[in-house]
Design a protein around this motif. Structure first.
Motif, PDB file in Angstrom:
ATOM      1  N   ASP A 144      37.314  81.085  75.234  1.00  0.00           N
ATOM      2  CA  ASP A 144      37.856  80.996  74.127  1.00  0.00           C
ATOM      3  C   ASP A 144      38.392  79.350  74.406  1.00  0.00           C
ATOM      4  OD1 ASP A 144      38.404  84.072  74.771  1.00  0.00           O
ATOM      5  OD2 ASP A 144      39.464  83.961  76.326  1.00  0.00           O
ATOM      6  N   LEU A 145      37.743  79.082  74.465  1.00  0.00           N
ATOM      7  CA  LEU A 145      38.315  77.208  74.340  1.00  0.00           C
ATOM      8  C   LEU A 145      37.970  76.625  72.731  1.00  0.00           C
ATOM      9  CD1 LEU A 145      36.351  76.072  78.358  1.00  0.00           C
ATOM     10  CD2 LEU A 145      38.846  76.239  77.032  1.00  0.00           C
ATOM     11  N   GLU A 146      37.051  77.311  72.148  1.00  0.00           N
ATOM     12  CA  GLU A 146      36.873  76.812  70.797  1.00  0.00           C
ATOM     13  C   GLU A 146      38.298  75.984  70.422  1.00  0.00           C
ATOM     14  OE1 GLU A 146      33.909  76.742  69.316  1.00  0.00           O
ATOM     15  OE2 GLU A 146      34.493  76.520  67.617  1.00  0.00           O
ATOM     16  N   GLY A 147      37.703  74.910  70.326  1.00  0.00           N
ATOM     17  CA  GLY A 147      38.958  74.253  69.433  1.00  0.00           C
ATOM     18  C   GLY A 147      40.210  73.564  70.317  1.00  0.00           C
ATOM     19  N   LYS A 148      39.921  73.915  71.571  1.00  0.00           N
ATOM     20  CA  LYS A 148      41.016  74.029  73.348  1.00  0.00           C
ATOM     21  C   LYS A 148      40.744  72.168  73.356  1.00  0.00           C
ATOM     22  CE  LYS A 148      43.069  78.008  72.959  1.00  0.00           C
ATOM     23  NZ  LYS A 148      44.030  77.481  72.844  1.00  0.00           N
ATOM     24  N   ASN A 149      41.535  71.880  74.245  1.00  0.00           N
ATOM     25  CA  ASN A 149      41.055  70.349  75.134  1.00  0.00           C
ATOM     26  C   ASN A 149      40.721  70.991  76.048  1.00  0.00           C
ATOM     27  OD1 ASN A 149      41.931  68.611  72.573  1.00  0.00           O
ATOM     28  ND2 ASN A 149      43.829  68.972  72.835  1.00  0.00           N
ATOM     29  N   LEU A 150      39.636  70.416  76.662  1.00  0.00           N
ATOM     30  CA  LEU A 150      39.015  70.771  78.088  1.00  0.00           C
ATOM     31  C   LEU A 150      38.629  69.710  78.821  1.00  0.00           C
ATOM     32  CD1 LEU A 150      37.974  72.913  79.959  1.00  0.00           C
ATOM     33  CD2 LEU A 150      35.850  72.633  78.409  1.00  0.00           C
ATOM     34  N   CYS A 151      39.264  69.828  79.889  1.00  0.00           N
ATOM     35  CA  CYS A 151      38.764  68.167  80.791  1.00  0.00           C
ATOM     36  C   CYS A 151      37.842  68.473  82.057  1.00  0.00           C
ATOM     37  CB  CYS A 151      40.234  68.048  81.737  1.00  0.00           C
ATOM     38  SG  CYS A 151      40.051  66.441  82.422  1.00  0.00           S
ATOM     39  N   SER A 152      37.096  68.133  82.182  1.00  0.00           N
ATOM     40  CA  SER A 152      36.648  67.483  83.371  1.00  0.00           C
ATOM     41  C   SER A 152      35.605  65.914  84.195  1.00  0.00           C
ATOM     42  CB  SER A 152      34.960  68.365  82.806  1.00  0.00           C
ATOM     43  OG  SER A 152      34.280  68.970  84.482  1.00  0.00           O
ATOM     44  N   VAL A 153      34.798  66.452  84.516  1.00  0.00           N
ATOM     45  CA  VAL A 153      34.492  64.529  85.279  1.00  0.00           C
ATOM     46  C   VAL A 153      33.630  64.586  84.696  1.00  0.00           C
ATOM     47  CG1 VAL A 153      34.611  63.520  88.026  1.00  0.00           C
ATOM     48  CG2 VAL A 153      35.777  65.255  87.352  1.00  0.00           C
ATOM     49  N   THR A 154      33.366  62.780  83.959  1.00  0.00           N
ATOM     50  CA  THR A 154      32.205  61.974  83.995  1.00  0.00           C
ATOM     51  C   THR A 154      31.532  61.781  84.775  1.00  0.00           C
ATOM     52  OG1 THR A 154      33.966  60.469  82.650  1.00  0.00           O
ATOM     53  CG2 THR A 154      32.018  60.069  82.911  1.00  0.00           C
ATOM     54  N   GLY A 155      30.447  62.556  84.286  1.00  0.00           N
ATOM     55  CA  GLY A 155      28.498  62.934  84.968  1.00  0.00           C
ATOM     56  C   GLY A 155      28.609  64.197  85.884  1.00  0.00           C
ATOM     57  N   SER A 156      29.501  65.074  85.416  1.00  0.00           N
ATOM     58  CA  SER A 156      29.532  65.490  87.298  1.00  0.00           C
ATOM     59  C   SER A 156      28.337  66.765  86.235  1.00  0.00           C
ATOM     60  CB  SER A 156      30.416  66.389  86.035  1.00  0.00           C
ATOM     61  OG  SER A 156      31.211  67.438  85.362  1.00  0.00           O
ATOM     62  N   THR A 157      27.481  68.219  86.370  1.00  0.00           N
ATOM     63  CA  THR A 157      27.357  68.502  85.097  1.00  0.00           C
ATOM     64  C   THR A 157      28.150  70.413  84.503  1.00  0.00           C
ATOM     65  OG1 THR A 157      27.071  70.385  87.739  1.00  0.00           O
ATOM     66  CG2 THR A 157      25.239  69.281  87.042  1.00  0.00           C
ATOM     67  N   SER A 158      29.135  70.160  85.087  1.00  0.00           N
ATOM     68  CA  SER A 158      30.399  70.464  84.356  1.00  0.00           C
ATOM     69  C   SER A 158      30.489  70.354  83.043  1.00  0.00           C
ATOM     70  CB  SER A 158      31.620  70.714  85.255  1.00  0.00           C
ATOM     71  OG  SER A 158      31.196  71.357  86.390  1.00  0.00           O
ATOM     72  N   ALA A 159      30.505  68.915  83.000  1.00  0.00           N
ATOM     73  CA  ALA A 159      31.202  68.323  81.550  1.00  0.00           C
ATOM     74  C   ALA A 159      29.765  68.461  80.506  1.00  0.00           C
ATOM     75  CB  ALA A 159      31.008  66.831  81.738  1.00  0.00           C
ATOM     76  N   GLN A 160      28.778  68.603  81.560  1.00  0.00           N
ATOM     77  CA  GLN A 160      27.422  68.673  80.578  1.00  0.00           C
ATOM     78  C   GLN A 160      27.218  69.620  79.827  1.00  0.00           C
ATOM     79  OE1 GLN A 160      25.001  65.440  79.720  1.00  0.00           O
ATOM     80  NE2 GLN A 160      24.503  66.511  78.452  1.00  0.00           N
ATOM     81  N   LYS A 161      27.690  70.545  80.781  1.00  0.00           N
ATOM     82  CA  LYS A 161      26.990  72.037  80.817  1.00  0.00           C
ATOM     83  C   LYS A 161      28.175  72.335  79.092  1.00  0.00           C
ATOM     84  CE  LYS A 161      25.999  75.674  83.024  1.00  0.00           C
ATOM     85  NZ  LYS A 161      24.860  76.464  82.865  1.00  0.00           N
ATOM     86  N   ILE A 162      29.567  71.896  79.461  1.00  0.00           N
ATOM     87  CA  ILE A 162      30.274  71.886  78.242  1.00  0.00           C
ATOM     88  C   ILE A 162      29.451  71.826  77.006  1.00  0.00           C
ATOM     89  CG2 ILE A 162      32.159  71.733  76.754  1.00  0.00           C
ATOM     90  CD1 ILE A 162      32.202  73.808  79.305  1.00  0.00           C
ATOM     91  N   LYS A 163      29.446  70.474  77.151  1.00  0.00           N
ATOM     92  CA  LYS A 163      28.556  69.391  75.849  1.00  0.00           C
ATOM     93  C   LYS A 163      27.160  70.681  75.540  1.00  0.00           C
ATOM     94  CE  LYS A 163      29.915  64.735  77.564  1.00  0.00           C
ATOM     95  NZ  LYS A 163      29.326  63.991  78.600  1.00  0.00           N
ATOM     96  N   ASP A 164      26.875  70.838  76.096  1.00  0.00           N
ATOM     97  CA  ASP A 164      24.968  71.571  75.495  1.00  0.00           C
ATOM     98  C   ASP A 164      25.435  73.151  74.778  1.00  0.00           C
ATOM     99  OD1 ASP A 164      23.987  69.073  77.213  1.00  0.00           O
ATOM    100  OD2 ASP A 164      23.329  70.425  78.640  1.00  0.00           O
ATOM    101  N   GLN A 165      26.656  73.812  75.760  1.00  0.00           N
ATOM    102  CA  GLN A 165      26.628  75.058  75.130  1.00  0.00           C
ATOM    103  C   GLN A 165      27.934  76.112  74.464  1.00  0.00           C
ATOM    104  OE1 GLN A 165      25.679  77.951  78.855  1.00  0.00           O
ATOM    105  NE2 GLN A 165      24.204  76.503  78.913  1.00  0.00           N
ATOM    106  N   TYR A 166      28.569  74.449  74.847  1.00  0.00           N
ATOM    107  CA  TYR A 166      30.007  74.834  73.943  1.00  0.00           C
ATOM    108  C   TYR A 166      30.850  73.402  72.925  1.00  0.00           C
ATOM    109  CZ  TYR A 166      30.415  78.511  77.078  1.00  0.00           C
ATOM    110  OH  TYR A 166      29.234  79.408  78.328  1.00  0.00           O
ATOM    111  N   PRO A 167      29.581  73.371  72.159  1.00  0.00           N
ATOM    112  CA  PRO A 167      29.627  72.637  70.871  1.00  0.00           C
ATOM    113  C   PRO A 167      31.097  71.695  70.901  1.00  0.00           C
ATOM    114  CG  PRO A 167      28.011  73.350  69.787  1.00  0.00           C
ATOM    115  CD  PRO A 167      28.583  73.967  71.580  1.00  0.00           C
ATOM    116  N   GLY A 168      32.055  73.736  70.364  1.00  0.00           N
ATOM    117  CA  GLY A 168      33.315  73.668  69.725  1.00  0.00           C
ATOM    118  C   GLY A 168      34.204  73.110  70.473  1.00  0.00           C
TER     119      GLY A 168
END
Length: 279
Positions: A144-168
């Motif tokens: 449900d996050l397509e086009g939404k603003n999502l916040c995470s922390v620099t250097g975290s695995t959480s941020a990397q997973k979003i970049k890799d799997q949810y490019p929208g």
């Protein structure tokens, strides 16, 4: 220098255990941590994660902190010999490689990429990535996050997973989760993502009560390890300490007390974990 520090502590621990027949006291010093060594152990933790690693004006609390104290005690360090160092997600590898800390307990997920530069003992806990959203939000998961603003922390695995799997998703990276929650409270972002246990602690803070909810739809498996400098000889002893903490009930007591009031139940199918063999 690291090996010298550890060797001295290990000898002291044996002596302390020999002298202390009773054990079971409340403090590390009473349980055999009175090593007689003047040296300290430097442990990296988070300072901004309630229930895990939290700085309360120079007093540190949370599950990571309790596990760190238990392990340090087993290695021969009394609580007064522990120097807690702030270890933001983006700085953890540098802190270890530059010898600024001896070990890290900071919701530090074990990954193959990180293993290229640091060693890990553990895991000592298994969490899952989830979302924190405003109470009235209809976001039910990462789909449900397509086009939404999502916040995470620099250097975290959480941020990397979003970049890799949810490019929208429009990912906003901050130095810490407190900054993410503040931004969400101000309406600048739609959700915060990291591990469910971290989000539960943030939602349970008095200042956030009633404002946010954890979605409860995890989409990863995060194995929290003890970060060590590459080539460290401490892995086996730390794994033994974690196993002892689980077996004697201190692990269960620590996770229960640190998540009380946070509307959080850990995944009992994955916890407590069995530490992996040291490579």
């Amino acid at each position: 220098m690291q090996k010298t520090r550890y060797a001295a502590a290990a000898v002291a621990a044996v002596a302390a255990l020999t002298l202390s027949a009773c054990g079971g006291g409340d403090s590390a010093e009473s349980e055999g941590g009175e090593s007689g060594s003047a040296e300290t152990v430097r442990i990296g933790i988070k300072f901004d994660q309630p229930g895990l690693g939290y700085d309360e004006g120079g007093s540190y609390s949370g599950f990571d902190v309790d596990v760190a104290k238990y392990v340090a005690n087993e290695l021969g360090y009394a609580e007064g010999q522990i120097e807690f160092v702030e270890a933001p997600s983006a700085n953890r590898e540098n802190l270890l490689s530059n010898n600024q800390v001896d070990m890290i307990f900071a919701t530090y997920s074990i990954t193959d990429t990180r293993k290229e530069t640091v060693d890990f003992a553990g895991p000592y806990f298994v969490a899952g990535q989830d979302l924190l959203v405003p109470t009235d939000s209809d976001i039910a998961g990462p789909e449900d996050l397509e086009g939404k603003n999502l916040c995470s922390v620099t250097g975290s695995t959480s941020a990397q997973k979003i970049k890799d799997q949810y490019p929208g998703v429009q990912l906003v990276e901050q130095p810490g989760y407190a900054e993410c929650v503040t931004a969400m409270g101000g309406g600048q972002i739609d959700a915060v993502t990291t591990d469910d246990i971290i989000l539960a602690g943030l939602a349970a803070q008095e200042a956030n009560a009633g404002k946010f909810k954890v979605v409860g739809n995890t989409f990863s498996e995060e194995n929290y390890g003890v970060g060590l400098p590459k080539g460290s000889d401490m892995c086996e002893d730390i794994n033994a300490a974690i196993t002892k903490m689980i077996d004697d009930g201190a692990w269960e007591e620590a996770i229960t007390s640190n998540t009380e009031g946070a509307d959080y139940t850990f995944n009992a199918e994955l916890n407590p974990p069995t530490p992996a063999p040291c490579a």
